[in-house]
Design an enzyme around this catalytic site. Structure first.
Site, PDB file in Angstrom:
ATOM      1  N   LYS A  15       3.244  -9.093   5.432  1.00  0.00           N
ATOM      2  CA  LYS A  15       2.907  -7.764   5.955  1.00  0.00           C
ATOM      3  C   LYS A  15       1.407  -7.526   6.041  1.00  0.00           C
ATOM      4  O   LYS A  15       0.973  -6.504   6.543  1.00  0.00           O
ATOM      5  CB  LYS A  15       3.487  -6.692   5.026  1.00  0.00           C
ATOM      6  CG  LYS A  15       4.986  -6.596   5.068  1.00  0.00           C
ATOM      7  CD  LYS A  15       5.444  -5.420   4.241  1.00  0.00           C
ATOM      8  CE  LYS A  15       6.179  -5.719   3.007  1.00  0.00           C
ATOM      9  NZ  LYS A  15       7.119  -6.625   2.712  1.00  0.00           N
ATOM     10  N   LYS A  63       4.750  -0.245   4.863  1.00  0.00           N
ATOM     11  CA  LYS A  63       5.858  -0.240   5.832  1.00  0.00           C
ATOM     12  C   LYS A  63       5.852   1.010   6.692  1.00  0.00           C
ATOM     13  O   LYS A  63       6.031   0.927   7.912  1.00  0.00           O
ATOM     14  CB  LYS A  63       7.190  -0.375   5.097  1.00  0.00           C
ATOM     15  CG  LYS A  63       7.387  -1.773   4.520  1.00  0.00           C
ATOM     16  CD  LYS A  63       8.596  -1.804   3.606  1.00  0.00           C
ATOM     17  CE  LYS A  63       8.845  -3.220   3.103  1.00  0.00           C
ATOM     18  NZ  LYS A  63       9.788  -3.210   1.966  1.00  0.00           N
TER      19      LYS A  63
END
Ligand code: ADP
Ligand code: ASP
Ligand code: MG
Length: 814
Positions: free
Chosen positions: A580, A683
């Site tokens: 990520k 996220k």
């Protein structure tokens, strides 16, 4: 009468010559035969090298000549029985002495003329053909050796002599009319000028020799015996899956060979075509294979109007440009005249419709002469600023699509340039032959192999598309991914027509590359045996392999790996990341990667950044692409936190439950990223960014439930401190139970703002029944106003993450 020609590989050594003899012995049962022979493979190059070395007073030419002599002597000793060896051996030795004498002269003079070079190089064919004839006789087959120089008469353009067909045809016909024998052996490539000096017909010219004989004798057939089983859809050295073309027209063969299909020398076709003599290309090492027949009739084929893909290397592009060229006739004529006067062959021509530039492709070797000639021819215009000095660009190649039926099929060029472009190959110039039998593009030489393979896949390989995969990370997710790839291999090939080859794998210690594809059954051993990992080197090798359909999969959680994506995307290598870091680093880097992907036609996929294998980002993108607007996102995005709060009830300590989550593979390698809320912030930020918001981590509010003391020191300290803080966690739990609610760590995005934090969820809420390590995302959009679009399911775990990465790889491949 029939003519059989055997190329350099076919006569490279005694073993091969025996194969040739067997083929000839079979053939003469059918008809009178002329056998044309090339020099032993590599000998022509060696002779040229010896001459060139001698000319620069480099004595090593003697070593080169010694090697040449040894090869021939060795062959004779194997092929001719001892009792019969002496005459051919002494003949070969005398010829080798002659070569040496000439080279000695060149050495002393320090000069090598074209004429002398022809003399030196002619010995390759002269000797090889004598050896073949001697072997035939030794094997009991009578054969007459005939010197082609007595029959083929040319002009004095040494190195590339033009045949005088009137005299040559007459010579050949009268010689054979008088001859009573059945089998003749003739050296290819060599001829003589009217002055009686040895000339040669150009590199690869033995094919031409054979065609000249076939045409003069009205042969029934010309057979070109070589080291491949025919004319193929592409050079098999570049495209391993190239297929043999069973039949093609003369025009197609001519076009293919002109554009680089070396299997036949271009001038070969003309003499046989004018007599409609069929040409068979056959494989000396697989005589039973059908081969290719080249003939008049244009054969119907199943839908494919492309016959082959070829390339010519060592091309330079010349561009003549200038404001003074617009609307003024005669510039091209003068350009071509200037080049022609220097005997410079123009291989490709393009002119922009603006008329303000002309671009021609030439052989790189003639570049210096070309530049001088053109600048001289336009000296006045250059001086007066009407034309710029000639711009030259070496290091290029031409790739061409060839086929008879292209003219009636528009869209071929679109498909060609689209396929090349998608793979990041830059096209410098384009030309379409006026015959419309070819479309050619000039590209950088380093891209040729890739471009040819891309085109081959596009136009011929209906069977499957090859994806070249590079994997960084072979831990939890990486090893699951590799085993899924192994399990699905056959299915991918059958159902999706994809063949995924793992070209490189790296973990933090080792890296390994395998151009044939790492064996998925024992990748661990292959990786262990690899070289020490060096990230920059891994990326550099991935880039420089320059393979088509390249995909880089980052299954690490490493910052440095994330920093390499830009270098990959700018080489049109698609990036698939479950890491990520890149998408949650600065907005500027995220945006840069998205832009690079668009600019270089690469794919940048990171579905597993949010909700592991769940289709969260894909769903969001589908909504946006179809014109919807996202107004609000509410989500539980941490599989780890959901698992922890679902399993914690005060019986086991909070620290123990976290430990369990880590052991089951749900947490980040550093579980503090999950517990502290950072992972959820990343996220929701990625979802906000995908929705079009320029969000940074600092813009997100995080109401953490973790005592600050837990977040200091090492991961061990973190567990120890958490154990000490058990009452804090128990209090959070009890409070929620007392209110009849559940604890969930929730992320929210609305009106450009994002926040994350622990919340009490009441039983009516969508989040209440969220079990195990599941994630849920609610999208409130213009279309989904009251009832959100819900994506829910397992949001953590190596297996589901790996399958998400797998799906991204497939997306990138398409
Ligand atoms: P020979 O020495 O028999 O004349 P060449 O080396 O001149 O053989 O030509 C045969 C080679 O041509 C093959 O080994 C192959 O690598 C190359 N080649 C290039 N393009 C093609 C093509 N389209 N089809 C077949 N062979 C090709
Ligand atoms: N021996 C020559 C060459 O290598 C001619 C040929 O093989 O066709 O170019
Ligand atoms: Mg050849």
């Amino acid at each position: 009468m029939q003519v059989l020609k055997f190329g350099g590989t076919s006569v490279a050594n005694a073993d091969n010559i025996n194969k040739v003899v067997a083929i000839v012995q079979q053939s003469i049962l059918r008809d009178k035969t002329v056998v044309v022979v090339s020099a032993l493979g590599g000998v022509t190059d060696s002779l040229l090298k010896a001459g060139a070395l001698a000319a620069i007073a480099d004595e090593s030419y003697k070593d080169v000549l010694a090697t040449i002599e040894r090869r021939h002597i060795d062959a004779v000793k194997v092929l001719v029985p001892v009792a019969k060896q002496s005459s051919i051996l002494s003949w070969v030795k005398q010829r080798c002495n002659e070569i040496e004498d000439i080279c000695n002269g060149v050495f002393l003079l320090g000069e090598l003329s074209d004429r002398t070079r022809d003399r030196i190089v002619s010995f390759g064919e002269l000797i090889s053909s004598q050896i073949v004839a001697a072997r035939l006789k030794a094997a009991g087959t009578d054969a007459v050796w005939k010197d082609a120089r007595e029959l083929i008469i040319t002009d004095s353009n040494h190195g590339y002599a033009a045949v005088d067909f009137a005299i040559t045809d007459h010579n050949i016909r009268s010689y054979f009319a008088a001859a009573v024998e059945n089998l003749f052996v003739v050296p290819g490539f060599v001829a003589s000028s009217q002055a009686g000096l040895t000339t040669t017909l150009g590199r690869g010219g033995s094919d031409y020799t054979a065609a000249i004989f076939a045409s003069a004798l009205d042969a029934k057939v010309l057979e070109i015996w070589t080291d491949v089983s025919g004319m193929m859809t592409a050079d098999p050295r570049l495209v391993p899956h190239a297929k043999v073309l069973p039949r093609i027209s003369y025009q197609e063969a001519m076009e293919l060979s002109h554009f680089g299909a070396k299997v036949i020398y271009p001038p070969t076709i003309q003499p046989v075509m004018s007599k409609s003599i069929p040409v068979w290309i056959k494989n000396t090492f697989d005589p039973e294979a059908h081969g290719t027949v080249i003939e008049n009739e244009v054969v119907k084929r199943n839908g494919n109007n492309i016959r082959g893909i070829t390339s010519i290397n060592k091309i330079a592009l010349l561009s003549l440009e200038g404001p003074g060229m617009v609307g003024v006739p005669g510039f091209s004529k003068r350009l071509f005249e200037a080049l022609a006067a220097e005997q410079i062959n123009v291989i490709l021509i393009t002119q922009g419709s603006s008329e303000h530039s002309i671009c021609v492709g030439i052989d790189e070797a003639t570049l210096v002469d070309a530049k001088a000639a053109v600048d001289k021819a336009f000296a006045w215009e250059i001086e007066t600023g009407k034309v710029d000095p000639l711009v030259v660009e070496p290091g290029l190649s031409i790739v061409a699509l060839v086929g008879d039926n292209m003219k009636s099929h528009p869209g071929v060029s679109g498909k060609m340039f689209g396929a090349i472009g998608r793979n990041g190959v830059n096209i410098r110039a384009i030309a379409q032959g006026s015959s419309e039998r070819n479309i050619s593009a000039v590209i950088a030489a380093v891209d040729v192999k890739k471009a040819i393979n891309v085109l081959h896949e596009e136009f011929f390989e209906t069977t499957y598309k090859q994806v070249n995969l590079f994997i960084a990370g072979a831990g939890n997710v990486g090893s699951k991914l590799l085993s899924q790839l192994q399990q699905q291999h056959a299915w991918l090939q059958e159902q999706l027509r994809l063949q995924i080859r793992i070209i490189g794998i790296a973990n933090s210690r080792k890296m390994v590359f395998n151009d044939e594809g790492v064996n998925l059954r024992n990748w661990k051993q292959e990786l262990e045996a690899g070289q020490p990992m060096d990230l920059d080197k891994f990326v550099e090798i991935t880039r420089s392999k320059n393979l088509r359909n390249s995909v880089f999969a980052d299954v690490t959680a490493n910052d440095n790996v994330a920093q390499t994506y830009d270098r990959l995307l700018e080489k049109s290598i698609s990036v698939v990341a479950c890491n990520k870091v890149a998408c949650s680093s600065s907005y500027a880097y995220y945006k840069k990667l998205k832009d690079l992907a668009r600019e270089y036609n690469a794919s940048f996929q990171f579905e597993t950044n949010v909700g592991a294998g769940l289709p969260v980002i894909g769903t969001l993108n589908d909504l946006l692409r179809s014109g919807d607007t996202v107004n609000r996102i509410e989500a539980v995005l941490s599989g780890t936190l959901n698992f922890v709060f679902n399993n914690y009830n005060g019986e086991k300590s909070f620290a123990e439950v976290v430990k369990q989550a880590q052991e089951e593979g749900y947490t980040e390698p550093d579980p503090r990223l999950d517990l502290g809320g950072t992972d959820v912030m990343r996220k929701i930020m990625i979802l906000a960014r995908e929705s079009g918001e320029q969000l940074e981590m600092e813009d997100i509010t995080n109401s953490t439930f973790m005592p600050a003391s837990c977040m200091q020191g090492s991961v061990e300290d973190f567990y120890a401190e958490m154990a000490k803080q058990e009452t804090h966690f128990k209090a959070l739990y009890d409070e929620a139970v007392k209110a009849g609610k559940k604890l969930k760590f929730v992320a929210k995005y609305e009106n450009g703002k994002a926040a994350v934090g622990l919340q009490h969820i009441d039983p009516q809420h969508d989040f209440y029944h969220l079990y195990g390590k599941d994630n849920v995302v609610l999208f409130y959009t213009n279309r989904y106003v009251e009832q959100p679009l819900v994506v829910k399911g397992a949001g953590a775990g190596a297996e589901v993450t790996a399958s998400g990465v797998f799906a991204d790889i497939i997306r990138a491949a398409h």
